[in-house]
Structure formats: C-alpha cells, structure tokens
Motif scaffolding. Structure first.
Motif, PDB file in Angstrom:
ATOM      1  N   GLN A 107       3.431   2.568   8.223  1.00 22.66           N
ATOM      2  CA  GLN A 107       2.632   3.085   6.773  1.00 22.66           C
ATOM      3  C   GLN A 107       2.310   1.897   6.037  1.00 22.66           C
ATOM      4  OE1 GLN A 107       5.533   5.846   5.506  1.00 22.66           O
ATOM      5  NE2 GLN A 107       3.938   7.611   5.857  1.00 22.66           N
ATOM      6  N   ILE A 108       3.110   0.975   5.674  1.00 24.85           N
ATOM      7  CA  ILE A 108       2.991  -0.028   4.654  1.00 24.85           C
ATOM      8  C   ILE A 108       2.071  -1.105   5.409  1.00 24.85           C
ATOM      9  CG2 ILE A 108       4.111  -1.992   3.811  1.00 24.85           C
ATOM     10  CD1 ILE A 108       6.678  -0.266   3.406  1.00 24.85           C
ATOM     11  N   LYS A 109       2.406  -1.322   6.572  1.00 22.64           N
ATOM     12  CA  LYS A 109       1.150  -2.333   7.246  1.00 22.64           C
ATOM     13  C   LYS A 109      -0.018  -2.115   7.172  1.00 22.64           C
ATOM     14  CE  LYS A 109       4.353  -4.452  10.501  1.00 22.64           C
ATOM     15  NZ  LYS A 109       4.806  -4.765  12.027  1.00 22.64           N
ATOM     16  N   ASP A 110      -0.411  -0.624   7.271  1.00 23.65           N
ATOM     17  CA  ASP A 110      -1.674  -0.009   7.270  1.00 23.65           C
ATOM     18  C   ASP A 110      -2.297  -0.054   5.662  1.00 23.65           C
ATOM     19  OD1 ASP A 110      -1.332   0.514   9.941  1.00 23.65           O
ATOM     20  OD2 ASP A 110      -1.029   2.845   9.637  1.00 23.65           O
ATOM     21  N   TYR A 111      -1.419   0.198   4.839  1.00 26.52           N
ATOM     22  CA  TYR A 111      -1.619   0.204   3.301  1.00 26.52           C
ATOM     23  C   TYR A 111      -2.022  -1.067   2.878  1.00 26.52           C
ATOM     24  CZ  TYR A 111      -1.280   0.693  -1.662  1.00 26.52           C
ATOM     25  OH  TYR A 111      -1.499   0.570  -3.080  1.00 26.52           O
ATOM     26  N   VAL A 112      -1.360  -2.069   3.557  1.00 24.97           N
ATOM     27  CA  VAL A 112      -1.312  -3.559   3.155  1.00 24.97           C
ATOM     28  C   VAL A 112      -2.924  -4.198   3.643  1.00 24.97           C
ATOM     29  CG1 VAL A 112      -0.872  -6.021   3.529  1.00 24.97           C
ATOM     30  CG2 VAL A 112       0.873  -4.260   2.663  1.00 24.97           C
ATOM     31  N   ALA A 113      -2.984  -3.613   4.779  1.00 32.10           N
ATOM     32  CA  ALA A 113      -4.413  -4.169   5.724  1.00 32.10           C
ATOM     33  C   ALA A 113      -5.627  -3.415   4.835  1.00 32.10           C
ATOM     34  CB  ALA A 113      -4.216  -3.592   7.017  1.00 32.10           C
ATOM     35  N   LYS A 114      -5.447  -2.172   4.794  1.00 35.67           N
ATOM     36  CA  LYS A 114      -6.510  -1.358   4.140  1.00 35.67           C
ATOM     37  C   LYS A 114      -7.018  -1.954   2.794  1.00 35.67           C
ATOM     38  CE  LYS A 114      -7.700   3.204   2.378  1.00 35.67           C
ATOM     39  NZ  LYS A 114      -7.399   4.547   2.232  1.00 35.67           N
ATOM     40  N   ASN A 115      -5.855  -2.221   1.908  1.00 31.52           N
ATOM     41  CA  ASN A 115      -6.137  -2.939   0.610  1.00 31.52           C
ATOM     42  C   ASN A 115      -6.148  -4.343   0.544  1.00 31.52           C
ATOM     43  OD1 ASN A 115      -5.835  -0.219  -1.194  1.00 31.52           O
ATOM     44  ND2 ASN A 115      -4.100  -0.020   0.076  1.00 31.52           N
ATOM     45  N   LYS A 116      -6.394  -5.014   1.708  1.00 35.53           N
ATOM     46  CA  LYS A 116      -6.367  -6.333   1.768  1.00 35.53           C
ATOM     47  C   LYS A 116      -5.479  -7.087   0.846  1.00 35.53           C
ATOM     48  CE  LYS A 116     -11.110  -6.008   3.595  1.00 35.53           C
ATOM     49  NZ  LYS A 116     -12.294  -5.046   3.101  1.00 35.53           N
ATOM     50  N   LEU A 117      -4.324  -6.860   0.723  1.00 38.02           N
ATOM     51  CA  LEU A 117      -3.304  -7.423   0.006  1.00 38.02           C
ATOM     52  C   LEU A 117      -2.468  -8.610   0.626  1.00 38.02           C
ATOM     53  CD1 LEU A 117      -1.546  -4.023  -0.990  1.00 38.02           C
ATOM     54  CD2 LEU A 117      -3.210  -5.406  -2.350  1.00 38.02           C
ATOM     55  N   ASP A 118      -2.251  -9.544  -0.307  1.00 32.10           N
ATOM     56  CA  ASP A 118      -1.612 -10.831   0.131  1.00 32.10           C
ATOM     57  C   ASP A 118      -0.223 -10.250  -0.044  1.00 32.10           C
ATOM     58  OD1 ASP A 118      -0.811 -13.399   0.791  1.00 32.10           O
ATOM     59  OD2 ASP A 118      -1.179 -14.187  -1.205  1.00 32.10           O
ATOM     60  N   ALA A 119       0.424  -9.487   0.804  1.00 32.06           N
ATOM     61  CA  ALA A 119       1.676  -9.040   0.594  1.00 32.06           C
ATOM     62  C   ALA A 119       2.815 -10.080   1.473  1.00 32.06           C
ATOM     63  CB  ALA A 119       2.023  -7.478   1.050  1.00 32.06           C
ATOM     64  N   HIS A 120       3.832 -10.132   0.857  1.00 31.22           N
ATOM     65  CA  HIS A 120       5.083 -10.878   1.404  1.00 31.22           C
ATOM     66  C   HIS A 120       6.108  -9.610   1.732  1.00 31.22           C
ATOM     67  CE1 HIS A 120       3.268 -14.693  -0.077  1.00 31.22           C
ATOM     68  NE2 HIS A 120       2.924 -13.764  -1.119  1.00 31.22           N
ATOM     69  N   ARG A 121       6.532  -9.964   3.034  1.00 27.44           N
ATOM     70  CA  ARG A 121       7.880  -8.977   3.390  1.00 27.44           C
ATOM     71  C   ARG A 121       9.125  -9.818   3.432  1.00 27.44           C
ATOM     72  NH1 ARG A 121      11.013  -7.141   7.397  1.00 27.44           N
ATOM     73  NH2 ARG A 121      11.192  -5.189   8.018  1.00 27.44           N
ATOM     74  N   THR A 122      10.099  -9.111   2.815  1.00 29.50           N
ATOM     75  CA  THR A 122      11.441  -9.690   2.686  1.00 29.50           C
ATOM     76  C   THR A 122      12.167  -9.101   4.007  1.00 29.50           C
ATOM     77  OG1 THR A 122      12.323  -7.580   1.622  1.00 29.50           O
ATOM     78  CG2 THR A 122      11.557  -9.524   0.235  1.00 29.50           C
TER      79      THR A 122
END
Length: 154
Positions: free
Chosen positions: A37-52
């Motif tokens: 769900q998070i991967k899909d959300y990050v991709a859909k919103n084109k976020l520069d997200a970092h995973r811990t």
C-alpha cells in the motif's frame, strides 16, 4: 445422559468454528499488505520517500535549521493525520507537545529526522502505529499518513 453427548458435540463444533473464524480474520499479514500500500501511495503521489529498516517511510519537505530531537525529546508538532485514501482522522494546526517516548513508534522514530522548523510526511505502517487492532476511529491494520511540522524541541 443420551442428550448430553450430542449437546456437547454441538457446543464443541460451535466453539471450534467460532475460533477458526476469528483466526481467519486476524491472520492478515499487515506488514506485507502495508508495504505494498505504501509503495503504491509513494508512486502515485510521486514522493521522494525514504524507507527505514523498520518499514517507516518519511519525506522531508523542509529539513529545518534548529535543534534536532532524539527519540526521548519533548517536542511541539503541528500535524494532520490521514489514511491512504486522504480521509483526515485527526489534526492540530496550532501544535501539541508530547514526549517522543509516549507516542506511536512511527513518530518516535520519524520526528528525529527533522530539525526545528522542518516539515514533511511520515508514512506509518500499522506495526509502527496502532497495530492490527481498532483504535478510536482508526481501523486495525491501517497505514497512517502524517503531514508534520516540528515547531520546537522543548
């Protein structure tokens, strides 16, 4: 006695079915489900997200320039909490103060990525939030999105 045994068998069958039904509902692998769900959300919103390593995702919009908290600091934070679908479940634009060791694990881990004045987003999987149990208006297993601004380290 001849009526006791069929009643006992029926009761045993009822209890077994009830246990199996409960087990089926609680055997959801939320870690795997939330990760997707998070991967899909990050991709859909084109976020520069970092995973811990723990599975927390964070986005730094403004890193801030002031003091940086530790996991045991007392902080004041303005925030908006929502679900992946955008529905807001809580917010405080004026800010609230609390100890980072007194909140969900996702905040304890995530807020220290910011310095005072910093802002961004924490994307918190259920195991770092409220787990797989319902909590107030938050359904069990929910991914939580927090837009935060670190107002101060107290």
């Amino acid at each position: 006695m001849k009526h006791f045994i069929p009643a006992l068998l029926a009761l045993t069958l009822f209890i077994s079915c009830a246990k199996n039904k409960k087990t089926e509902n609680t055997d959801i692998d939320y870690i795997t489900k939330n990760e997707q769900q998070i991967k899909d959300y990050v991709a859909k919103n084109k976020l520069d997200a970092h995973r811990t390593e723990s599975g927390l995702y964070y986005v730094i919009n403004e890193p801030g320039t002031g003091a940086q908290p530790t996991p045991t600091s007392n902080v004041t934070v303005a925030y908006k909490g929502s679900f992946i679908d955008g529905k807001v479940f809580d917010e405080s634009s004026a800010g609230i103060s609390f100890g980072l060791d007194q909140v969900i694990k996702g905040w304890t881990e995530g807020i220290p990525y910011f310095k005072t004045g910093g802002s961004g987003t924490l994307i918190v999987p259920a195991h770092l939030g409220y787990g797989d149990n319902d909590y107030s208006s938050i359904p069990g297993g929910s991914v939580l999105i927090f837009d935060i601004k670190l107002i101060s380290v107290n």
